[in-house]
Every structure is written in C-alpha cells, then in structure tokens.
Enzyme design. Structure first.
Site, PDB file in Angstrom:
ATOM      1  N   LYS A   1       0.755  -1.335  -0.279  1.00  0.00           N
ATOM      2  CA  LYS A   1      -0.102  -0.210  -0.170  1.00  0.00           C
ATOM      3  C   LYS A   1       1.263   1.119  -0.057  1.00  0.00           C
ATOM      4  O   LYS A   1       1.831   0.929   0.417  1.00  0.00           O
ATOM      5  CB  LYS A   1      -0.799   0.052   1.364  1.00  0.00           C
ATOM      6  CG  LYS A   1      -1.711  -1.080   1.350  1.00  0.00           C
ATOM      7  CD  LYS A   1      -2.737  -1.655   0.409  1.00  0.00           C
ATOM      8  CE  LYS A   1      -4.142  -2.072   0.267  1.00  0.00           C
ATOM      9  NZ  LYS A   1      -3.681  -4.032   0.710  1.00  0.00           N
TER      10      LYS A   1
HETATM   11  C1  PLP Z   1      -5.363  -4.030   0.947  1.00  0.00           C
HETATM   12  C2  PLP Z   1      -6.520  -4.000   1.431  1.00  0.00           C
HETATM   13  C3  PLP Z   1      -7.595  -4.823   1.788  1.00  0.00           C
HETATM   14  C4  PLP Z   1      -6.699  -5.842   3.678  1.00  0.00           C
HETATM   15  O1  PLP Z   1      -5.906  -4.725   4.283  1.00  0.00           O
HETATM   16  P1  PLP Z   1      -4.974  -5.841   5.362  1.00  0.00           P
HETATM   17  O2  PLP Z   1      -3.983  -5.015   5.770  1.00  0.00           O
HETATM   18  O3  PLP Z   1      -4.326  -7.136   4.195  1.00  0.00           O
HETATM   19  O4  PLP Z   1      -6.480  -6.721   6.071  1.00  0.00           O
HETATM   20  C5  PLP Z   1      -8.657  -4.640   2.611  1.00  0.00           C
HETATM   21  N1  PLP Z   1      -9.311  -4.858   1.544  1.00  0.00           N
HETATM   22  C6  PLP Z   1      -9.302  -3.739   0.081  1.00  0.00           C
HETATM   23  C7  PLP Z   1      -9.965  -2.605  -0.811  1.00  0.00           C
HETATM   24  C8  PLP Z   1      -7.523  -4.433   0.407  1.00  0.00           C
HETATM   25  O5  PLP Z   1      -6.735  -3.467  -1.017  1.00  0.00           O
END
Ligand code: PLP
Length: 376
Positions: free
Chosen positions: A185
C-alpha cells in the site's frame, strides 16, 4: 535497462523510517510502550480530520471490528461491491452475516449507487463501499441512499490514503473507515491497519473489542466479554508515523507515476486507465489499464507476455461472486447477470508496475512493451 524485474508495488523507506523504528526498538518499552501508537493514531486522525483513530494489525481486523461494533450478525445482509479484494467481504462471514454483491460503476470501478439501492432488502444492515485502487465512488449518492434506508456505512479505504471527494478525505464518509498498511500500500507498516470514526461510542466499542473485552476503568485482567486481540506493535506504529509525516510526498509520487503512464497510454484507442471524476482527487494506489476486448487478450495472457519481458503485473480483482470461496452462496448465483460491469471489466484489467521506487524510464519501458504486445 537493468536486468532486474520491475516490481508491481513497493514502499519508499528513508532514514526517517529507520530512525523512528530504531528509537522504538530501543525505547518504546516500560512506561513508553504506547507512545508511538498514541502519536501515530493522533497524527492519523488529524491528517484525516476525524475525532478517533485506532491502530490495528490489519485492515481486515478493522472491518471485523466495525461490523461487530455496529451490531451486524446472523441473519443480516451487508452489501459490498463485486469487484474488490476478499478482505472487504470475508469479515461479513466472521460475524455470521451474509454478503450481497453489488455491481460497480463502469467509469470509477467502485460501487454503483443504482446497484447499491437495488440490492437493499429489509435485512440489509450495512454497506461497505470500497475506494478501489485509490479511486472513490459517488459518495454523495452512496451516503444519501444509506441515510434514506437507515443502513450503516463502513468505508473500505484500504487503498485510498490521500484520495479526496469534494475536498473531503477518503475514509471519512462512513460510520467507520478502515485503512491498510500492508507492504504494497501507499503508506506501509509492513502489515497493519487503522480504523477511524467520529463516533465516540463506536470508538470505545471497537477499542474494547480489540483488547479482549476489557473496559479501561476496570481492574486489571477483568474481562467483561469474550472479544479479540487486535493490536499494532509499537515498532509498526513508529514506521507508520514516519511514513505519515511523508504522506503528501508519497501520494504526490503516486500521482506523478500515473501521469507518466497517462501521457504514454492515455490516448490509445481501446485502453482505459483509472478515472478521476471532477471534484475528486485520485491517489492512484494501482495504475490500472482495462483493454478493449478487440485486442483479444485476457489479463492472464497479457501478464504472461509482460512477465517474459521482466515486468510484474497483477490481474484486476476477479468478481467476488465468481470465486470458489462463494460458490455455494445463493447471493453469488445471479450476480453474473446483475453485475454486468464487474464481469465485463474484470477479464481485461491489469495493474501495472507502480512501486514508489519506479523511474520514468521504467514506466516508458513498460509502456513500450505493452504497445508492442498489443501493436497499438
Ligand atoms: C489491502 C486491502 C484490504 C486488506 O488489508 P489488510 O491490511 O491486508 O487486512 C482490504 N480491502 C482492500 C480493498 C484492500 O486492497
């Protein structure tokens, strides 16, 4: 070109991050054990302009806590866009409720307001709009529909730090909003997440549920309910704080990377890139291209071609309702006929390399390669 593969995603780490984490590992113990968590939460809430922020081990845990705190449970339905990562919908099953898959808008690829409204039943308790790839749905419409039908909003802003809608930051449109700091991210803590809210009640309840169901005022080791253990470590919080102090730089870099791609590919007939509607600011977490079917190249094939040239890419998400995980869900059965946009977009969509470290030359190489594969 160097022989190294071009990665799909990755963070920007500077001396600041190293310094903060080093300080945390040396000093964030004993009476200072919580200082980085508190600083990160406070700075995050200030950045978004919300009252409360709760640091968590993941965004998934934030979705789980949001559903629990809103009282969603067995017999309830929760609406999600069909085009998203399963982390959006899996927590609905954790609490015994049922996901309902709505279609996405053909331009934003985020939940379609019309499809959302059609999906509402007397059992609907909440909707989880997703700010897909750093875009944002038509929040005026989504919020209006939710208000009229008395359903809660949990905004999945996992991919959308820095995104704005009419000057207001993504993550602030729901009863709660949740973010992810997974390594791919824009802002990362390795793994991690944040839940934000303006409701003191929801904040207190989610915090209580995240800490084995104990109230701050109670005596030590005295649990009022059986709950969960969802906590971010101080080392992650230190990393997150350093990243947050650079958030404008990180988002600015993502926007610049998109501009590079857009100037190379934006005018090619049959190629559609992420859409930034008027009055919004896209954070472009993932530069994404949708190809017209006329190229006759489904995403898996195109990924294989790019991979041979040293370029990593990712498929746009498969519709949730098409996954084996949801095979036996009656809600998934007719999704294909109803969710025409999700099913039309998904086979031909690809995320292109857009790590925070990518160079303009690498972007040019990706675009040249893509054009030569498509002969466009
Ligand atoms: C990355 C992501 C998540 C989950 O995030 P985590 O920190 O891995 O639990 C949830 N929703 C979307 C749309 C994502 O891209």
């Amino acid at each position: 070109m160097s022989m190294e593969r071009i990665p799909i995603a990755g963070p920007s780490i500077t001396q600041k991050e190293v310094d903060y984490v080093t300080d945390a590992v040396r000093n964030a113990w004993y009476s200072k054990a919580n200082t980085y968590n508190e600083r990160f939460e406070k700075a995050f809430a200030e950045y978004l302009g919300v009252k409360f922020a709760l640091a968590l081990p993941s965004c998934t845990s934030g979705l789980h806590l949001s559903l629990l705190a809103l009282g969603v449970g067995a017999g309830d339905e929760v609406i999600v866009p069909d085009l998203t990562w399963i982390a959006t919908s899996a927590p609905i099953s954790y609490v015994g409720a049922t996901p309902v898959f709505a279609d996405v808008d053909e331009k934003t690829w985020c939940i379609s307001a019309e499809s959302l409204e059609k999906s509402i039943t007397p059992r609907t308790k909440a909707v989880i709009p997703v700010d897909l790839y750093g875009g944002i749905p038509d929040m005026d419409k989504v919020c209006d529909i939710a208000r009229r039908h008395g359903i809660a909003i949990i905004e999945d802003a996992a991919e959308a730090i820095g995104t704005e809608y009419k000057g207001r930051k993504a993550g602030t449109f729901g009863d709660t909003g949740v973010f992810s700091f997974h390594g791919s991210k824009v802002l990362t803590t390795g793994e991690g997440g944040m839940l934000v809210t303006d409701s003191e009640k929801l904040y207190n309840r989610t915090k209580f549920l995240s800490d084995h169901g104990r109230a701050p005022s109670e005596k030590m080791f005295w649990n009022a309910e059986i709950a969960y253990k969802y906590k971010m470590s101080s080392l992650q919080a230190a990393l997150g704080l350093a990243q947050l102090e650079r958030v404008n730089e990180l988002v600015g870099r993502k926007r610049r990377i998109f501009d590079w791609y857009n100037s190379e590919l934006g005018k090619i007939e049959g190629m559609t890139l992420n859409y930034e509607p008027p009055h919004t600011k896209h954070a472009y977490w993932m530069v994404t291209v949708i190809l017209n079917e006329k190229f006759g190249l489904e995403k898996e094939k195109l990924m294989a071609h790019l991979s041979q040239k040293g370029i990593s890419s990712r498929p746009i998400f498969y519709p949730l309702s098409s996954l084996p995980a949801y095979e036996r869900f009656p809600q998934a059965k007719h999704a294909k006929e109803n969710n025409m946009n999700a099913y039309r977009i998904s086979p031909y969509g690809l995320n292109l390399p857009c790590s925070l470290g990518i160079t303009k030359d690498q972007v040019r190489y990706v675009c040249d390669t893509l054009r030569s594969i498509l002969q466009a």
